[in-house]
Design a protein around this motif. Structure first.
Motif, PDB file in Angstrom:
ATOM      1  N   ALA A  73      -0.910   0.952  -2.603  1.00  0.00           N
ATOM      2  CA  ALA A  73       0.345   1.044  -1.862  1.00  0.00           C
ATOM      3  C   ALA A  73       0.663  -0.241  -1.108  1.00  0.00           C
ATOM      4  O   ALA A  73       1.827  -0.513  -0.805  1.00  0.00           O
ATOM      5  CB  ALA A  73       0.301   2.215  -0.881  1.00  0.00           C
ATOM      6  N   LEU A 119       4.703  -3.054  -6.472  1.00  0.00           N
ATOM      7  CA  LEU A 119       6.017  -2.532  -6.093  1.00  0.00           C
ATOM      8  C   LEU A 119       6.887  -2.318  -7.329  1.00  0.00           C
ATOM      9  O   LEU A 119       6.873  -3.125  -8.258  1.00  0.00           O
ATOM     10  CB  LEU A 119       6.726  -3.497  -5.146  1.00  0.00           C
ATOM     11  CG  LEU A 119       6.263  -3.538  -3.694  1.00  0.00           C
ATOM     12  CD1 LEU A 119       6.939  -4.681  -2.957  1.00  0.00           C
ATOM     13  CD2 LEU A 119       6.548  -2.217  -2.993  1.00  0.00           C
ATOM     14  N   THR A 120       7.635  -1.229  -7.338  1.00  0.00           N
ATOM     15  CA  THR A 120       8.572  -0.969  -8.430  1.00  0.00           C
ATOM     16  C   THR A 120       9.823  -1.813  -8.230  1.00  0.00           C
ATOM     17  O   THR A 120      10.434  -1.781  -7.159  1.00  0.00           O
ATOM     18  CB  THR A 120       8.953   0.524  -8.463  1.00  0.00           C
ATOM     19  OG1 THR A 120       7.779   1.297  -8.675  1.00  0.00           O
ATOM     20  CG2 THR A 120       9.959   0.794  -9.573  1.00  0.00           C
ATOM     21  N   SER A 135      17.044   5.552  -6.407  1.00  0.00           N
ATOM     22  CA  SER A 135      16.034   5.204  -7.415  1.00  0.00           C
ATOM     23  C   SER A 135      16.592   4.294  -8.502  1.00  0.00           C
ATOM     24  O   SER A 135      15.833   3.661  -9.226  1.00  0.00           O
ATOM     25  CB  SER A 135      15.468   6.489  -8.044  1.00  0.00           C
ATOM     26  OG  SER A 135      16.474   7.165  -8.784  1.00  0.00           O
ATOM     27  N   LEU A 183       4.622  -4.289   3.924  1.00  0.00           N
ATOM     28  CA  LEU A 183       3.836  -3.111   3.538  1.00  0.00           C
ATOM     29  C   LEU A 183       2.726  -2.837   4.544  1.00  0.00           C
ATOM     30  O   LEU A 183       2.430  -1.682   4.871  1.00  0.00           O
ATOM     31  CB  LEU A 183       3.271  -3.310   2.139  1.00  0.00           C
ATOM     32  CG  LEU A 183       4.302  -3.340   0.996  1.00  0.00           C
ATOM     33  CD1 LEU A 183       3.651  -3.800  -0.296  1.00  0.00           C
ATOM     34  CD2 LEU A 183       4.933  -1.964   0.816  1.00  0.00           C
ATOM     35  N   TRP A 192       4.209  -1.331   7.628  1.00  0.00           N
ATOM     36  CA  TRP A 192       4.560   0.060   7.307  1.00  0.00           C
ATOM     37  C   TRP A 192       3.320   0.954   7.410  1.00  0.00           C
ATOM     38  O   TRP A 192       3.372   2.051   7.975  1.00  0.00           O
ATOM     39  CB  TRP A 192       5.168   0.100   5.918  1.00  0.00           C
ATOM     40  CG  TRP A 192       5.624   1.464   5.444  1.00  0.00           C
ATOM     41  CD1 TRP A 192       5.560   2.643   6.137  1.00  0.00           C
ATOM     42  CD2 TRP A 192       6.222   1.778   4.189  1.00  0.00           C
ATOM     43  NE1 TRP A 192       6.080   3.673   5.393  1.00  0.00           N
ATOM     44  CE2 TRP A 192       6.501   3.169   4.193  1.00  0.00           C
ATOM     45  CE3 TRP A 192       6.553   1.033   3.071  1.00  0.00           C
ATOM     46  CZ2 TRP A 192       7.087   3.812   3.103  1.00  0.00           C
ATOM     47  CZ3 TRP A 192       7.144   1.672   1.998  1.00  0.00           C
ATOM     48  CH2 TRP A 192       7.410   3.048   2.002  1.00  0.00           C
ATOM     49  N   PRO A 216       3.006   4.606   3.299  1.00  0.00           N
ATOM     50  CA  PRO A 216       3.505   4.995   1.975  1.00  0.00           C
ATOM     51  C   PRO A 216       2.446   5.771   1.198  1.00  0.00           C
ATOM     52  O   PRO A 216       1.258   5.425   1.239  1.00  0.00           O
ATOM     53  CB  PRO A 216       3.813   3.649   1.314  1.00  0.00           C
ATOM     54  CG  PRO A 216       2.958   2.650   2.035  1.00  0.00           C
ATOM     55  CD  PRO A 216       2.876   3.144   3.444  1.00  0.00           C
ATOM     56  N   ALA A 222       5.715   1.688  -3.513  1.00  0.00           N
ATOM     57  CA  ALA A 222       7.128   2.007  -3.259  1.00  0.00           C
ATOM     58  C   ALA A 222       8.036   1.189  -4.170  1.00  0.00           C
ATOM     59  O   ALA A 222       7.584   0.348  -4.948  1.00  0.00           O
ATOM     60  CB  ALA A 222       7.458   1.738  -1.789  1.00  0.00           C
ATOM     61  N   GLN A 223       9.324   1.445  -4.054  1.00  0.00           N
ATOM     62  CA  GLN A 223      10.350   0.712  -4.815  1.00  0.00           C
ATOM     63  C   GLN A 223      10.982  -0.318  -3.891  1.00  0.00           C
ATOM     64  O   GLN A 223      11.363  -0.011  -2.761  1.00  0.00           O
ATOM     65  CB  GLN A 223      11.409   1.679  -5.323  1.00  0.00           C
ATOM     66  CG  GLN A 223      12.591   1.003  -6.033  1.00  0.00           C
ATOM     67  CD  GLN A 223      13.709   1.983  -6.333  1.00  0.00           C
ATOM     68  OE1 GLN A 223      13.548   3.186  -6.150  1.00  0.00           O
ATOM     69  NE2 GLN A 223      14.839   1.473  -6.786  1.00  0.00           N
ATOM     70  N   LEU A 273      12.773  -0.842   1.457  1.00  0.00           N
ATOM     71  CA  LEU A 273      11.893  -0.168   0.510  1.00  0.00           C
ATOM     72  C   LEU A 273      12.280   1.308   0.415  1.00  0.00           C
ATOM     73  O   LEU A 273      12.855   1.873   1.351  1.00  0.00           O
ATOM     74  CB  LEU A 273      10.429  -0.300   0.953  1.00  0.00           C
ATOM     75  CG  LEU A 273       9.894  -1.733   1.085  1.00  0.00           C
ATOM     76  CD1 LEU A 273       8.641  -1.763   1.936  1.00  0.00           C
ATOM     77  CD2 LEU A 273       9.610  -2.313  -0.295  1.00  0.00           C
ATOM     78  N   HIS A 274      11.936   1.927  -0.711  1.00  0.00           N
ATOM     79  CA  HIS A 274      12.258   3.338  -0.951  1.00  0.00           C
ATOM     80  C   HIS A 274      11.040   4.001  -1.592  1.00  0.00           C
ATOM     81  O   HIS A 274      10.507   3.500  -2.590  1.00  0.00           O
ATOM     82  CB  HIS A 274      13.473   3.434  -1.891  1.00  0.00           C
ATOM     83  CG  HIS A 274      13.854   4.830  -2.234  1.00  0.00           C
ATOM     84  ND1 HIS A 274      14.076   5.249  -3.532  1.00  0.00           N
ATOM     85  CD2 HIS A 274      14.059   5.919  -1.455  1.00  0.00           C
ATOM     86  CE1 HIS A 274      14.402   6.523  -3.527  1.00  0.00           C
ATOM     87  NE2 HIS A 274      14.401   6.949  -2.293  1.00  0.00           N
ATOM     88  N   ASP A 275      10.613   5.119  -1.002  1.00  0.00           N
ATOM     89  CA  ASP A 275       9.426   5.807  -1.553  1.00  0.00           C
ATOM     90  C   ASP A 275       9.764   7.166  -2.131  1.00  0.00           C
ATOM     91  O   ASP A 275       8.862   8.003  -2.331  1.00  0.00           O
ATOM     92  CB  ASP A 275       8.341   5.937  -0.483  1.00  0.00           C
ATOM     93  CG  ASP A 275       8.728   6.878   0.652  1.00  0.00           C
ATOM     94  OD1 ASP A 275       9.896   7.337   0.675  1.00  0.00           O
ATOM     95  OD2 ASP A 275       7.877   7.151   1.524  1.00  0.00           O
TER      96      ASP A 275
END
Length: 661
Positions: free
Chosen positions: A286, A292-293, A309, A328, A331, A351, A355-356, A371-373
């Protein structure tokens, strides 16, 4: 008359040579023309500072303009190049013009104006990391204001447009425009003053200023007056969180000191807990920027989902692994100096996995990572210079649809907000809900989708404007309003079962009379707000017809919804809140019914109990200090001021309904 001693004289540049300026004379000019000099500094300073810091810096620049000590020398103005003279046809007599004489021939004012311009122009020059920054690049030591944000009063659309166009000019060009419009100097005098202030190419600055429409009268407006200010509080909720975090950090330090002072092994065994990042592959994954996506730029065009997404990774720092690693790590375990905030019902934990990445780039004076999880949007921000004062914000967005996933707040400062828009948004504009007949103003965007600064809604005092973001997606136009959180709330109108976009004339007219009530749902994790006109009622004594409306604010967590009933008298610009409720199903899809009442005073001075329900209400009854009933969904009963009244209604299916409270 001043008694000027030789050691008390400050020399002027060549175009004002021969006029001696005593320190006392400069001080008198500063007191007399302080407001004009501060306005001049404010207009020339870089707009990237933001209105709040620009105001304080303008005052600091002006207050530092006095000569140091008892005497000061101003460097001679550099000679203009022949090409500059030819391009601008500066006559030989320019050196003897009134540019150096200042206002009404006052050499003291001319000296101060030159110093203010010189310092303001330095603030607009970029500095290299190889050299120390100049004082003009740093926040002013004085004046300082704690706990408040100060910024000039908002002007009209014309002043806002001029401010945006001025921000696109270079600092010397802004100075040339202001010297022309505010100081009424000729082109020859402008060249002379800019050269004395250290501008590299005054001629080029003047040519650049020529490209801007000469709306000089607007420079005198309150939009550009840093001496007539509005005061707003800083983020009170965040300040409270800071104090709680500081108290918790202090307690943790005391516990650590006590444990370290104990004999033995100090911390003791960890038990089942693993050390940070050690022997925990999921936690390590993480926090790995490489995992990361990053969605491809055009993936949204083929995606079956139009939510967060499908957002691609954007920003000029999307490849900066060091920055992404810091984001990160903060976070996962924010330090005591990190400012952490979360919308109600949003977990602020680490996270659960990789994450994205939505965005990583520089915005104004900060580096920002979004960021988006899958459950939350997380915003990490740190200053461009260093990491002290980093901020971490959480917002819940699970179940977002194309209607809500149009924009995310990427930066907020001095009452302005910038959004990162969805890749499918084709156009953005600014609309003031209180001016339903006005055309929306175009809002520019960077290639990455970051909008220009948008002045946020009024937060305190008189509600004179409520600016919202209008986005275009294919044939759909949507309104989004900033309610102090990462994701703006989607505004709709119409019956709860079939809400529609609030962009039609009738919808805008309704929101114009109820928009200011949106302040009641700030910072509550609001997902959408629907406005519904549920009744019209003829007022007693022939006083016209009143309108009843309700607004329902739905939250991302599904609970904590807020319902307001509005009573709108004819001829009134804004409606009155007649009733409100929290966690009530009224005025929503599960309970598309509502009943509310208000005590109303007629033009003759008589008091009435007025009540109205939605169309499904077939009878209304008043209880308590007033006794009365009516068939249908409206009620009007004569009463006294301050009467305590209860209301009950009955639906067509026989079920009872209570009034909002």
């Amino acid at each position: 008359m001043l008694n000027v001693q030789p050691q008390d004289v400050a020399t002027l540049p060549d175009h004002a040579r021969g006029q001696a300026v005593a320190v006392e004379q400069a001080e008198a000019a500063l007191v007399e023309h302080y407001a004009r000099l501060v306005r001049l500094a404010y207009l020339v300073l870089p707009p990237s500072l933001g209105p709040g810091r620009r105001v304080l810096t303008a005052h600091a620049v002006t207050q530092r303009a006095l000569p140091r000590g008892r005497a000061a020398d101003v460097p001679d103005a550099p000679a203009a190049s022949p090409s500059t003279l030819r391009a601008w046809e500066v006559p030989p007599q320019a050196a003897r013009s009134g540019a150096g004489a200042g206002r009404n021939g006052d050499p003291g004012y001319a000296y101060l104006r030159l110093q203010v311009l010189r310092t303001a122009l330095r603030a607009g020059r970029p500095f290299s990391w190889r050299t120390w920054p100049r004082r003009a690049h740093l926040p002013p030591l004085l004046p300082q204001v704690w706990g408040l944000r100060l910024f000039p009063r908002s002007g009209s659309a014309a002043e806002l447009a001029l401010d945006q166009r001025l921000s696109a000019l270079s600092a010397p060009a802004r100075a040339a425009y202001v010297l022309r419009g505010l100081e009424r100097l000729t082109d020859a005098d402008v060249v002379a003053v800019l050269a004395s202030a250290g501008a590299a190419d005054p001629g080029a600055a003047l040519r650049e200023a020529d490209g801007l429409e000469a709306r000089y009268e607007l420079l005198e407006s309150s939009e550009f007056d840093p001496c007539s200010l509005q005061a707003r509080p800083t983020d009170l909720v965040r300040r409270r969180h800071h104090m709680k975090a500081a108290a918790a950090a202090t307690a943790a330090v005391l516990v650590c000191v006590a444990l370290l002072a104990m004999p033995g092994s100090g911390w003791g065994p960890d038990g089942a807990a693993a050390p940070p990042y050690a022997q925990n592959p999921a936690a390590e994954a993480a926090l790995d920027p490489a995992k990361l996506t990053k969605v491809a730029p055009t993936a949204w065009k083929r995606s079956a989902r139009t939510d967060f997404s499908a957002w691609p990774a954007r920003g000029n720092l999307a490849g900066d692994r060091t920055l992404l690693r810091r984001a990160l790590a903060v976070w996962a375990r924010p330090g005591p100096s990190v400012q952490v905030s979360a919308t109600p019902g949003t977990p602020a934990g680490a996270p659960p996995g990789p994450a994205q990445l939505l965005y990583a780039g520089e915005v104004d004076e900060a580096r920002v990572v979004l960021l988006h999880d899958g459950l939350r949007i997380v915003r990490y921000a740190e200053p461009k210079n260093g990491t002290s004062g980093a901020a971490l914000d959480f917002a819940r967005v699970d179940g977002a649809t194309a209607q809500e996933a149009n924009a995310v707040v990427v930066a907020r400062a001095d009452g302005n907000v910038r959004y990162l828009t969805a890749p499918w948004v084709s156009a953005t504009s600014l609309r003031d809900l209180l001016k339903p007949d006005a055309e929306p103003l175009e809002l520019g965007r960077s290639p990455d989708g970051v909008t220009d600064p948008l002045a946020g809604p009024t937060r305190a005092g008189a509600c004179r404007s409520w600016n919202v973001l209008q986005v275009q997606h294919d044939a759909s136009t949507r309104l989004m309003t900033d309610l102090g959180e990462l994701v703006p709330a989607h505004l709709t109108s119409g019956r709860p079962e079939t809400p529609r976009e609030a962009t039609g004339p009738l919808s805008l007219a309704g929101w114009a009379r109820t928009a200011c009530s949106l302040a009641a749902v700030r910072s509550h994790g609001v997902r959408s707000v629907n406005l519904w006109q549920y009744a019209r009622q003829q007022l007693p004594e022939g006083n016209g017809a009143a309108t009843w409306m309700c607004t329902r604010a739905e939250t991302w967590r599904g609970t904590g919804s807020r319902v307001l009933a509005h009573f709108l008298e004819p001829g009134q610009a804004a409606g009155a809140v007649a009733a409100k409720a929290e966690d009530s199903p009224a005025c929503g899809t599960r309970e598309p019914h509502v009943l509310a009442g208000v005590l109303w005073k007629s033009q003759s001075g008589a008091w009435y109990l007025l009540a109205a329900g939605s169309r499904q209400v077939v009878s209304v009854q008043a209880t308590g200090a007033v006794s009365g009933s009516a068939q249908g969904h409206v009620l009007s009963v004569r009463t006294q001021q301050g009467a305590q009244v209860g209301l009950r209604g009955q639906l067509a299916n026989g079920r009872g309904i209570s009034a909002l409270r």
